[in-house]
Write a protein that holds these residues in place. Sequence first.
Motif, PDB file in Angstrom:
ATOM      1  N   VAL A  47       0.731  -1.329   0.213  1.00 18.42           N
ATOM      2  CA  VAL A  47      -0.161   0.077  -0.032  1.00 18.42           C
ATOM      3  C   VAL A  47       0.568   0.620  -0.433  1.00 18.42           C
ATOM      4  O   VAL A  47       1.476   1.277   0.669  1.00 18.42           O
ATOM      5  N   THR A  48       0.026   1.691  -0.976  1.00 21.57           N
ATOM      6  CA  THR A  48       2.067   3.542  -1.244  1.00 21.57           C
ATOM      7  C   THR A  48       0.402   4.802  -1.401  1.00 21.57           C
ATOM      8  O   THR A  48      -0.584   4.474  -1.910  1.00 21.57           O
ATOM      9  N   CYS A  49       0.636   5.651  -0.368  1.00 21.29           N
ATOM     10  CA  CYS A  49      -0.392   6.450  -0.314  1.00 21.29           C
ATOM     11  C   CYS A  49       0.471   8.013  -0.547  1.00 21.29           C
ATOM     12  O   CYS A  49       1.989   8.225  -0.614  1.00 21.29           O
ATOM     13  N   HIS A  50      -0.304   9.007  -1.794  1.00 23.29           N
ATOM     14  CA  HIS A  50       0.282  10.011  -1.913  1.00 23.29           C
ATOM     15  C   HIS A  50      -0.185  11.052  -1.306  1.00 23.29           C
ATOM     16  O   HIS A  50      -1.393  11.254  -1.561  1.00 23.29           O
ATOM     17  N   ILE A  51      -0.023  11.804  -0.686  1.00 25.51           N
ATOM     18  CA  ILE A  51      -0.028  13.096  -0.052  1.00 25.51           C
ATOM     19  C   ILE A  51       0.325  14.649  -1.170  1.00 25.51           C
ATOM     20  O   ILE A  51       1.444  14.476  -1.396  1.00 25.51           O
ATOM     21  N   ALA A  52      -0.592  15.248  -0.882  1.00 22.60           N
ATOM     22  CA  ALA A  52      -0.491  16.529  -2.193  1.00 22.60           C
ATOM     23  C   ALA A  52      -0.971  17.764  -0.319  1.00 22.60           C
ATOM     24  O   ALA A  52      -1.748  17.789  -0.493  1.00 22.60           O
ATOM     25  N   SER A  75      -4.364  16.873   0.781  1.00 21.54           N
ATOM     26  CA  SER A  75      -5.527  15.692  -0.052  1.00 21.54           C
ATOM     27  C   SER A  75      -4.428  14.052   0.260  1.00 21.54           C
ATOM     28  O   SER A  75      -2.768  14.175  -0.368  1.00 21.54           O
ATOM     29  N   ILE A  76      -4.884  13.523   0.183  1.00 20.53           N
ATOM     30  CA  ILE A  76      -4.671  11.909   0.179  1.00 20.53           C
ATOM     31  C   ILE A  76      -5.590  10.773  -1.045  1.00 20.53           C
ATOM     32  O   ILE A  76      -6.018  11.297  -1.137  1.00 20.53           O
ATOM     33  N   ALA A  77      -4.266  10.065  -1.573  1.00 25.34           N
ATOM     34  CA  ALA A  77      -5.047   8.955  -2.190  1.00 25.34           C
ATOM     35  C   ALA A  77      -4.075   7.888  -2.009  1.00 25.34           C
ATOM     36  O   ALA A  77      -2.970   8.095  -2.126  1.00 25.34           O
ATOM     37  N   CYS A  78      -4.895   7.135  -1.303  1.00 23.93           N
ATOM     38  CA  CYS A  78      -3.689   5.415  -1.128  1.00 23.93           C
ATOM     39  C   CYS A  78      -4.288   4.043  -2.107  1.00 23.93           C
ATOM     40  O   CYS A  78      -5.561   3.824  -2.314  1.00 23.93           O
ATOM     41  N   ARG A  79      -3.476   3.591  -2.883  1.00 23.47           N
ATOM     42  CA  ARG A  79      -3.855   2.357  -3.276  1.00 23.47           C
ATOM     43  C   ARG A  79      -2.567   1.564  -3.420  1.00 23.47           C
ATOM     44  O   ARG A  79      -2.039   1.239  -2.488  1.00 23.47           O
ATOM     45  N   THR A 122     -11.223  -3.422   4.426  1.00 20.37           N
ATOM     46  CA  THR A 122     -11.251  -2.262   4.148  1.00 20.37           C
ATOM     47  C   THR A 122      -9.778  -1.295   5.135  1.00 20.37           C
ATOM     48  O   THR A 122     -10.344  -1.408   6.112  1.00 20.37           O
ATOM     49  N   LEU A 123      -9.391  -0.935   4.685  1.00 19.15           N
ATOM     50  CA  LEU A 123      -8.085   0.405   4.754  1.00 19.15           C
ATOM     51  C   LEU A 123      -8.391   1.275   4.640  1.00 19.15           C
ATOM     52  O   LEU A 123      -8.685   2.442   3.743  1.00 19.15           O
ATOM     53  N   ILE A 124      -8.528   2.372   5.834  1.00 19.35           N
ATOM     54  CA  ILE A 124      -8.974   3.688   6.294  1.00 19.35           C
ATOM     55  C   ILE A 124      -7.609   4.342   6.024  1.00 19.35           C
ATOM     56  O   ILE A 124      -7.059   4.467   7.273  1.00 19.35           O
ATOM     57  N   TYR A 125      -7.147   5.276   5.291  1.00 15.94           N
ATOM     58  CA  TYR A 125      -6.074   6.798   5.594  1.00 15.94           C
ATOM     59  C   TYR A 125      -7.216   7.197   5.708  1.00 15.94           C
ATOM     60  O   TYR A 125      -7.703   8.115   4.506  1.00 15.94           O
ATOM     61  N   VAL A 126      -6.814   8.549   6.393  1.00 17.89           N
ATOM     62  CA  VAL A 126      -7.078   9.681   6.979  1.00 17.89           C
ATOM     63  C   VAL A 126      -5.999  11.049   7.170  1.00 17.89           C
ATOM     64  O   VAL A 126      -5.087  10.903   7.635  1.00 17.89           O
ATOM     65  N   ALA A 127      -6.070  12.233   6.484  1.00 19.96           N
ATOM     66  CA  ALA A 127      -4.905  13.415   6.381  1.00 19.96           C
ATOM     67  C   ALA A 127      -5.785  14.315   6.855  1.00 19.96           C
ATOM     68  O   ALA A 127      -6.874  14.382   6.756  1.00 19.96           O
ATOM     69  N   SER A 142      -8.960   8.131   2.325  1.00 14.81           N
ATOM     70  CA  SER A 142      -8.613   7.383   1.099  1.00 14.81           C
ATOM     71  C   SER A 142      -8.710   6.312   1.746  1.00 14.81           C
ATOM     72  O   SER A 142      -8.786   5.549   3.147  1.00 14.81           O
ATOM     73  N   THR A 143      -9.569   5.050   1.225  1.00 11.44           N
ATOM     74  CA  THR A 143      -9.997   3.531   1.958  1.00 11.44           C
ATOM     75  C   THR A 143      -9.020   3.109   0.440  1.00 11.44           C
ATOM     76  O   THR A 143      -8.664   3.011  -0.649  1.00 11.44           O
ATOM     77  N   VAL A 144      -8.738   1.634   1.164  1.00 14.58           N
ATOM     78  CA  VAL A 144      -8.260   0.776   0.372  1.00 14.58           C
ATOM     79  C   VAL A 144      -9.066  -0.780   0.756  1.00 14.58           C
ATOM     80  O   VAL A 144      -8.628  -1.103   1.665  1.00 14.58           O
TER      81      VAL A 144
END
Length: 154
Positions: A47-52, A75-79, A122-127, A142-144
């Motif tokens: 799992v990699t998250c991209h944060i802007a 902003s975050i997107a995880c995949r 599901t994994l939930i990532y919160v920024a 973002s969720t994976v």
Amino acid sequence: MKKLLSAVACLCLASPLAAEQVGEVGVDWVGNDIVIEAIQDPDVAGVTCHIAYFDRSMIDRLSKGNWFEDPSNASIACRQTGPITLGDIDRDEDGEDVFRTSRSIVLKSLRVKRIYDATNQTLIYVAHAAELTDGSAKVAISTVPLYGTNAATE
């Protein structure tokens, strides 16, 4: 009081995980940028998250004062970027920090937290911003999905 501020500064500057800058978008002529970083989850392989986030230029800092602070917005997107393997992760509803970086000298940090939703696999990532004084309502999620992966049965 000095010792307390020093301890808080060390905690705010600590980062459970290093981020790698993978992109930068120029926003205006004074040098403000949007920085994009990749963060690999240290406890969930694959799992990699991209944060802007916004990075203020020196010109912006000098013209507006407020020299030592960046905005809290992110902003975050995880995949899934490989086979997912769950390590020893915190499975309670409070989750755990995956990444943290300072957004001001002492009072504000940007955090990424992981929460495991077993019911929905599901994994939930919160920024979110963590501000010592008032907190912050600036949140990105973002969720994976784990459904159909070996990780869903771990």
